[in-house]
Design an enzyme around this catalytic site. Structure first.
Site, PDB file in Angstrom:
ATOM      1  N   ASP A 156     -17.745  10.168  19.569  1.00  0.00           N
ATOM      2  CA  ASP A 156     -18.584   9.022  20.208  1.00  0.00           C
ATOM      3  C   ASP A 156     -19.857   9.369  19.898  1.00  0.00           C
ATOM      4  OD1 ASP A 156     -19.785   7.325  21.561  1.00  0.00           O
ATOM      5  OD2 ASP A 156     -18.599   7.356  23.435  1.00  0.00           O
ATOM      6  N   ARG A 214     -31.442  11.270  15.512  1.00  0.00           N
ATOM      7  CA  ARG A 214     -32.575  12.217  16.039  1.00  0.00           C
ATOM      8  C   ARG A 214     -31.970  13.568  15.755  1.00  0.00           C
ATOM      9  NH1 ARG A 214     -33.409  12.067  22.669  1.00  0.00           N
ATOM     10  NH2 ARG A 214     -31.146  12.536  22.221  1.00  0.00           N
ATOM     11  N   TYR A 246     -25.525  -8.301  21.081  1.00  0.00           N
ATOM     12  CA  TYR A 246     -25.482  -8.089  19.654  1.00  0.00           C
ATOM     13  C   TYR A 246     -26.469  -8.164  18.871  1.00  0.00           C
ATOM     14  CZ  TYR A 246     -22.978  -7.315  15.053  1.00  0.00           C
ATOM     15  OH  TYR A 246     -22.854  -6.854  14.015  1.00  0.00           O
ATOM     16  N   LYS A 250     -29.065  -5.415  17.294  1.00  0.00           N
ATOM     17  CA  LYS A 250     -29.497  -5.325  15.576  1.00  0.00           C
ATOM     18  C   LYS A 250     -30.797  -5.473  15.352  1.00  0.00           C
ATOM     19  CE  LYS A 250     -24.984  -4.325  14.492  1.00  0.00           C
ATOM     20  NZ  LYS A 250     -24.702  -3.116  14.168  1.00  0.00           N
TER      21      LYS A 250
HETATM   22  N1  LIG Z   1     -17.712  -7.281   9.718  1.00  0.00           N
HETATM   23  C1  LIG Z   1     -18.489  -7.708   9.940  1.00  0.00           C
HETATM   24  O1  LIG Z   1     -18.575  -9.171   9.647  1.00  0.00           O
HETATM   25  C2  LIG Z   1     -19.995  -7.620  10.061  1.00  0.00           C
HETATM   26  C3  LIG Z   1     -21.164  -8.199   9.845  1.00  0.00           C
HETATM   27  C4  LIG Z   1     -22.358  -7.766  10.330  1.00  0.00           C
HETATM   28  C5  LIG Z   1     -22.453  -6.549  10.573  1.00  0.00           C
HETATM   29  N2  LIG Z   1     -21.637  -5.577  10.638  1.00  0.00           N
HETATM   30  C6  LIG Z   1     -21.678  -4.176  11.105  1.00  0.00           C
HETATM   31  O2  LIG Z   1     -20.998  -3.466  10.324  1.00  0.00           O
HETATM   32  C7  LIG Z   1     -20.866  -2.000  11.104  1.00  0.00           C
HETATM   33  C8  LIG Z   1     -19.351  -1.874  10.713  1.00  0.00           C
HETATM   34  O3  LIG Z   1     -18.514  -2.736  11.481  1.00  0.00           O
HETATM   35  P1  LIG Z   1     -17.108  -2.906  11.044  1.00  0.00           P
HETATM   36  O4  LIG Z   1     -17.028  -4.618  10.761  1.00  0.00           O
HETATM   37  O5  LIG Z   1     -16.716  -2.228   9.763  1.00  0.00           O
HETATM   38  O6  LIG Z   1     -16.033  -2.958  11.983  1.00  0.00           O
HETATM   39  P2  LIG Z   1     -14.812  -2.172  12.215  1.00  0.00           P
HETATM   40  O7  LIG Z   1     -14.338  -2.306  13.718  1.00  0.00           O
HETATM   41  O8  LIG Z   1     -13.747  -2.215  11.211  1.00  0.00           O
HETATM   42  O9  LIG Z   1     -15.433  -0.538  12.083  1.00  0.00           O
HETATM   43  C9  LIG Z   1     -16.139   0.092  13.058  1.00  0.00           C
HETATM   44  C10 LIG Z   1     -15.557   1.535  13.098  1.00  0.00           C
HETATM   45  O10 LIG Z   1     -16.676   2.494  14.064  1.00  0.00           O
HETATM   46  C11 LIG Z   1     -16.036   3.012  15.154  1.00  0.00           C
HETATM   47  N3  LIG Z   1     -16.540   3.104  16.337  1.00  0.00           N
HETATM   48  C12 LIG Z   1     -16.661   2.295  17.477  1.00  0.00           C
HETATM   49  N4  LIG Z   1     -17.703   2.622  18.360  1.00  0.00           N
HETATM   50  C13 LIG Z   1     -17.852   4.260  18.013  1.00  0.00           C
HETATM   51  C14 LIG Z   1     -18.531   5.237  18.776  1.00  0.00           C
HETATM   52  N5  LIG Z   1     -19.009   4.945  19.831  1.00  0.00           N
HETATM   53  N6  LIG Z   1     -18.689   6.363  17.872  1.00  0.00           N
HETATM   54  C15 LIG Z   1     -17.969   6.676  16.731  1.00  0.00           C
HETATM   55  N7  LIG Z   1     -17.415   5.477  15.925  1.00  0.00           N
HETATM   56  C16 LIG Z   1     -17.228   4.202  16.754  1.00  0.00           C
HETATM   57  C17 LIG Z   1     -14.492   2.259  15.284  1.00  0.00           C
HETATM   58  O11 LIG Z   1     -13.468   3.049  15.828  1.00  0.00           O
HETATM   59  C18 LIG Z   1     -14.440   1.684  14.113  1.00  0.00           C
HETATM   60  O12 LIG Z   1     -13.623   2.572  13.132  1.00  0.00           O
HETATM   61  C19 LIG Z   1     -21.044  -2.373  12.604  1.00  0.00           C
HETATM   62  O13 LIG Z   1     -22.287  -1.973  12.815  1.00  0.00           O
HETATM   63  C20 LIG Z   1     -21.182  -4.198  12.621  1.00  0.00           C
HETATM   64  O14 LIG Z   1     -22.035  -4.461  13.508  1.00  0.00           O
HETATM   65  C21 LIG Z   1     -20.178  -6.011  10.447  1.00  0.00           C
END
Ligand SMILES: NC(=O)c1ccc[n+]([C@@H]2O[C@H](COP(=O)([O-])OP(=O)(O)OC[C@H]3O[C@@H](n4cnc5c(N)ncnc54)[C@H](O)[C@@H]3O)[C@@H](O)[C@H]2O)c1
Length: 341
Positions: A156, A214, A246, A250
């Site tokens: 985590d 960090r 959120y 961000k």
């Molecule tokens: N999918 C979208 O439309 C979208 C749009 C804008 C921004 N984002 C950003 O992109 C990034 C990736 O998101 P995604 O869409 O690929 O999501 P996703 O849920 O497919 O993947 C995110 C991964 O992060 C892991 N994770 C969550 N909490 C964690 C923690 N505390 N420590 C370690 N790992 C952790 C999860 O297990 C997951 O495998 C995020 O920061 C999200 O805010 C996504």
């Protein structure tokens, strides 16, 4: 509610609660090729609201047929809501050796954008520390890509001891860090945000990437070089893409990017940020707030269709690699143009 009362203005939740409605939705899903999880977090949306958000998976005609199928009210199908056109075809082209000799930590590597980024870096010769809170997803990643130099680091990112283990897995050399892991919120405005939601979203999206950065930056300062890419969102650029928690998290990711780029630029480090638009991943958002739905859904309906995660990996790896040589403190929207709407 009896099936005959279902309409295009009934919520997904109402449809799923009715046996005939639920069966008809299931058939629609399997016919459209959408994943069975397509309705997760969408139970409060009506079918009409789903059309423009479904990137062409569900059309007004589909909805009309569905309503007819259950003998419901075949009125009010919103033909005025045009689904966003699908994104143009694109095929990832691997730039051989772009990350050769480099060790890069990628968080969220078990799924979505983080996974696509980790795989692309490794295919381009990098040694990748793939960090994720889900051990199972990391295992799948390593099994599927046994030929690549991927090291699983389960943990985590908001937990200090886990951060130490993730950094230790890199073995003393860290050339790059992609802070990708994150979660969505439930589209709530400020007065509806619970302490629990606020703490969880800020802990993972902000505190996590802060703690890991960090821990990593001293390695880069010692080496006199290093590249970090933080993943923000459209929600870092405006107030209308998601809920308060959120959006705040961000915007703060952009603040961390800019402050760090300013502070460490003269020491040879580059810290940049990608702001993704809608991307097809496993991320879960829900629409729990009536005000949030009313304000945000019409804005999301204007956005380009969601794209596969490899398109985001293209932007992230560009900034992370030496191709980003002249870029520091940049916030790059990677969204098919959503940021100019
Ligand atoms: N999918 C979208 O439309 C979208 C749009 C804008 C921004 N984002 C950003 O992109 C990034 C990736 O998101 P995604 O869409 O690929 O999501 P996703 O849920 O497919 O993947 C995110 C991964 O992060 C892991 N994770 C969550 N909490 C964690 C923690 N505390 N420590 C370690 N790992 C952790 C999860 O297990 C997951 O495998 C995020 O920061 C999200 O805010 C996504």
């Amino acid at each position: 509610m009896p099936a005959s009362d279902l309409s295009a203005d009934s919520t997904i939740g109402d449809w799923l609660a009715d046996p005939a409605g639920s069966a008809a939705l299931g058939r629609l899903l399997s016919g459209s090729g959408a994943s069975p999880s397509a309705f997760d977090g969408a139970h409060q949306l009506t079918l009409n609201e789903l059309v423009p958000l479904s990137s062409g998976a569900f059309t007004p005609d589909d909805i009309a047929r569905l309503v007819e199928e259950v003998g419901g009210k075949v009125v009010e199908v919103a033909s005025s809501v045009t689904p966003a056109p699908r994104a143009p075809e694109w095929k990832e082209v691997i730039i051989s050796g772009r990350f050769a000799g480099k060790t890069v930590i990628v968080t969220g590597a078990g799924s979505g954008i983080g996974r696509a980024t980790a795989v692309r870096i490794a295919k381009e010769g990098g040694r990748v520390v793939a960090a994720d809170i889900s051990e199972e997803r990391l295992q799948q990643l390593l099994e599927e890509h046994a030929e690549l130099d991927l090291i699983a680091a389960h943990g985590d990112i908001s937990n200090g001891a886990d951060v130490e283990r993730i950094v230790a897995a890199a073995g003393g050399r860290i050339d790059g860090l992609a802070n990708v892991a994150g979660i969505m919120d439930n589209m709530s405005p400020l007065h509806e945000v619970s302490d629990e939601l606020w703490d969880r979203v800020l802990r993972i999206n902000l505190t996590g990437m802060f703690k890991l950065s960090r821990a990593v930056i001293p390695f880069m300062l010692d080496a006199g070089s290093g590249s970090i890419v933080n993943v923000a969102s459209e929600s870092a650029l405006r107030g209308s893409s998601s809920g308060l928690a959120y959006t705040a998290s961000k915007h703060a990711v952009v603040g961390i990017t800019r402050s760090s780029a300013f502070m460490y630029g003269p020491s040879g480090l580059r810290i940049n940020c990608v702001a993704p638009g809608s991307t097809v991943t496993n991320i879960q958002a829900s629409f729990d707030s009536a005000l949030g739905r009313e304000r945000i859904l019409p804005v999301l309906a204007l956005a380009p269709a969601p794209v596969p995660a490899d398109r985001l990996a293209a932007s992230i790896t560009f900034l992370l690699s030496d191709d980003g040589v002249n870029l520091n403190g940049v916030v790059l929207p990677s969204d098919g143009g959503q940021s100019v709407i």
